[in-house]
Design a protein around this motif. Structure first.
Motif, mmCIF file in Angstrom:
data_model
loop_
_atom_site.group_PDB
_atom_site.id
_atom_site.type_symbol
_atom_site.label_atom_id
_atom_site.label_comp_id
_atom_site.label_asym_id
_atom_site.label_seq_id
_atom_site.Cartn_x
_atom_site.Cartn_y
_atom_site.Cartn_z
ATOM 1 N N PHE A 1 13.576 17.872 4.593
ATOM 2 C CA PHE A 1 14.262 16.968 3.668
ATOM 3 C C PHE A 1 13.795 17.176 2.232
ATOM 4 N N GLY A 2 12.799 18.022 2.048
ATOM 5 C CA GLY A 2 12.287 18.296 0.714
ATOM 6 C C GLY A 2 10.947 17.669 0.403
ATOM 7 N N ALA A 3 10.305 17.063 1.412
ATOM 8 C CA ALA A 3 8.993 16.464 1.181
ATOM 9 C C ALA A 3 7.939 17.544 0.989
ATOM 10 N N ASP A 4 7.084 17.362 -0.005
ATOM 11 C CA ASP A 4 5.950 18.259 -0.238
ATOM 12 C C ASP A 4 4.876 17.906 0.793
ATOM 13 N N PRO A 5 4.450 18.861 1.633
ATOM 14 C CA PRO A 5 3.448 18.545 2.663
ATOM 15 C C PRO A 5 2.144 18.010 2.086
ATOM 16 N N ASN A 6 1.861 18.345 0.825
ATOM 17 C CA ASN A 6 0.639 17.856 0.183
ATOM 18 C C ASN A 6 0.705 16.366 -0.160
ATOM 19 N N THR A 7 1.907 15.794 -0.091
ATOM 20 C CA THR A 7 2.072 14.368 -0.405
ATOM 21 C C THR A 7 2.007 13.490 0.846
ATOM 22 N N ILE A 8 2.005 14.104 2.020
ATOM 23 C CA ILE A 8 2.124 13.353 3.271
ATOM 24 C C ILE A 8 0.759 12.883 3.780
ATOM 25 N N ILE A 9 0.670 11.582 4.043
ATOM 26 C CA ILE A 9 -0.547 10.957 4.584
ATOM 27 C C ILE A 9 -0.183 10.390 5.954
ATOM 28 N N SER A 10 -0.798 10.919 6.990
ATOM 29 C CA SER A 10 -0.464 10.515 8.357
ATOM 30 C C SER A 10 -1.488 9.531 8.906
ATOM 31 N N TYR A 11 -1.009 8.628 9.761
ATOM 32 C CA TYR A 11 -1.892 7.648 10.407
ATOM 33 C C TYR A 11 -1.493 7.494 11.870
ATOM 34 N N ASP A 12 -2.431 7.030 12.674
ATOM 35 C CA ASP A 12 -2.180 6.815 14.091
ATOM 36 C C ASP A 12 -1.657 5.396 14.297
ATOM 37 N N GLY A 13 -0.404 5.284 14.746
ATOM 38 C CA GLY A 13 0.218 3.983 14.939
ATOM 39 C C GLY A 13 1.632 3.989 14.401
ATOM 40 N N THR A 14 2.203 2.799 14.201
ATOM 41 C CA THR A 14 3.530 2.661 13.604
ATOM 42 C C THR A 14 3.488 1.529 12.579
ATOM 43 N N SER A 15 4.512 1.459 11.767
ATOM 44 C CA SER A 15 4.504 0.504 10.650
ATOM 45 C C SER A 15 4.467 -0.955 11.101
ATOM 46 N N GLU A 16 4.919 -1.239 12.321
ATOM 47 C CA GLU A 16 4.949 -2.627 12.801
ATOM 48 C C GLU A 16 3.558 -3.236 12.945
ATOM 49 N N LEU A 17 2.513 -2.416 12.923
ATOM 50 C CA LEU A 17 1.144 -2.940 12.946
ATOM 51 C C LEU A 17 0.917 -3.909 11.783
ATOM 52 N N MET A 18 1.605 -3.662 10.682
ATOM 53 C CA MET A 18 1.450 -4.497 9.489
ATOM 54 C C MET A 18 1.961 -5.914 9.712
ATOM 55 N N HIS A 19 2.886 -6.086 10.634
ATOM 56 C CA HIS A 19 3.511 -7.388 10.840
ATOM 57 C C HIS A 19 2.551 -8.411 11.427
#
Length: 343
Positions: A143-161
């Motif tokens: 999609f055009g994302a620069d791999p140097n900008t990507i920060i990965s984490y273990d889990g999904t966004s719903e953890l924030m809820h």
């Protein structure tokens, strides 16, 4: 530090509420903008979040383009004079474009690799992208994302809820629900108005499932909009919930969740309520994350969904220990770092 947060979908209110409260408690200046769509405004008021209403959702492709273009135009005038240090959003189309144009560092949260149009329009413009490890980085790079900008984490966004979640065991009584059966199933229809899912908003894949299961359990329906509520009106043993409600407590109190969407299914998995996904689109990686851990069952076969539902309300799975990263801290750390260093 001045932070701009843009909210474009109802689940994003729960995602960002604790970030907003934390930043405000730290004395930071927070500007929150939100479009008019679904229950966004009601949820913002329920969580006592000050916001500026800008723009609305479009249904047809023409409407989506027109509304987004107008929203960019109006947001630029609001943000331009604010001297924002850093911008934050989750799948907002407009924030990355405005941030890039005005030279504001932007932090973007992504959890849907199938949102073709949104990802093409935003990912190449973001300074940092926070995304679950389960999502293939190569797909984002396409999609055009620069791999140097990507920060990965273990889990999904719903953890924030659930960072500040307080369970209300009396939620059914508070809602004055008439529950005739000992078991209760919460259902969520599909996101029919989303650009990534081409479905009829006046029909639902849940209808035949409701018809079969209403005889053995109480059915709670949480519709996304008026047309979806109308599909299930007047059906025996079916209660239609009117948002905003304490969905987290309802999920935890229910014996089973059957969802044709995504967010609520993943919330159920986190709360360890048995959940069946019958989402009519391609399986998202974030759903696969919970499927792999045995916390979610997925099928688009109606008979299979019904059979599994009957099994789960009698024999729910045992609690499963799941270790995840602290997504809240990942977001906060990157916000401050971006504001300080710009990249």
């Amino acid at each position: 530090m001045k932070v701009w947060i843009d909210i474009s979908n109802a689940p994003h209110v729960r995602f960002f509420k604790d970030v907003i409260k934390y930043l405000e408690a730290e004395g930071e200046d927070v500007i929150v903008t939100a479009r008019q769509f679904g229950d966004i405004h009601k949820l913002m008021e329920m969580y006592d979040i000050d916001f500026i209403s800008v723009g609305k959702h479009g249904v047809s492709l023409y409407d989506k383009l027109r509304e987004s273009t107008e929203r960019v135009y109006n947001l630029v005038d609001i943000i331009n004079g604010e001297k924002v240090d850093v911008a934050l959003s989750k799948h907002s189309i407009e924030l990355p474009r405005i941030s890039f144009g005005l030279g504001i560092p932007s932090l973007y949260v992504l959890d849907n690799e199938h949102a073709l149009a949104a990802n093409k329009l935003t990912l190449p413009l973001c300074d940092r992208i926070i995304t679950p490890k389960i999502i293939d980085m190569w797909k984002l790079m396409k999609f055009g994302a620069d791999p140097n900008t990507i920060i990965s984490y273990d889990g999904t966004s719903e953890l924030m809820h659930f960072k500040s979640f307080e369970y209300n065991d009396n939620v059914f009584d508070d809602l004055n629900l008439e529950l005739k059966h000992p078991k209760t199933i919460l259902m969520r229809p599909e996101p029919s108005l989303a650009s990534y899912l081409n479905t009829d908003c006046r029909k639902s894949v849940l209808s035949p499932i409701v018809d079969e299961l209403k005889n053995v359990a109480n059915i709670l329906i949480l519709p996304r909009f008026k047309e979806q509520a109308e599909i299930f009106e007047g059906i025996e043993n079916v209660s239609i919930l009117k948002p905003p409600v304490d969905t987290s407590s309802i999920i935890k109190k229910s014996d089973l969740v059957i969802g044709a969407g995504g967010t609520m299914n993943r919330e159920a998995a986190i709360l360890q309520t048995p959940v069946i996904s019958c989402y009519p689109g391609e399986t998202l990686s974030v759903d696969q994350y919970y499927i792999n851990k045995g916390l979610m069952f997925r099928s688009i076969d109606t008979d299979e969904v019904i059979e599994k539902a009957l099994d789960l309300i009698v024999k729910p799975h045992e609690e499963i220990d799941v270790k995840t990263d602290d997504l809240f801290q990942v977001i906060i750390d990157n916000l401050y770092d971006l504001a300080k260093n710009g990249k």
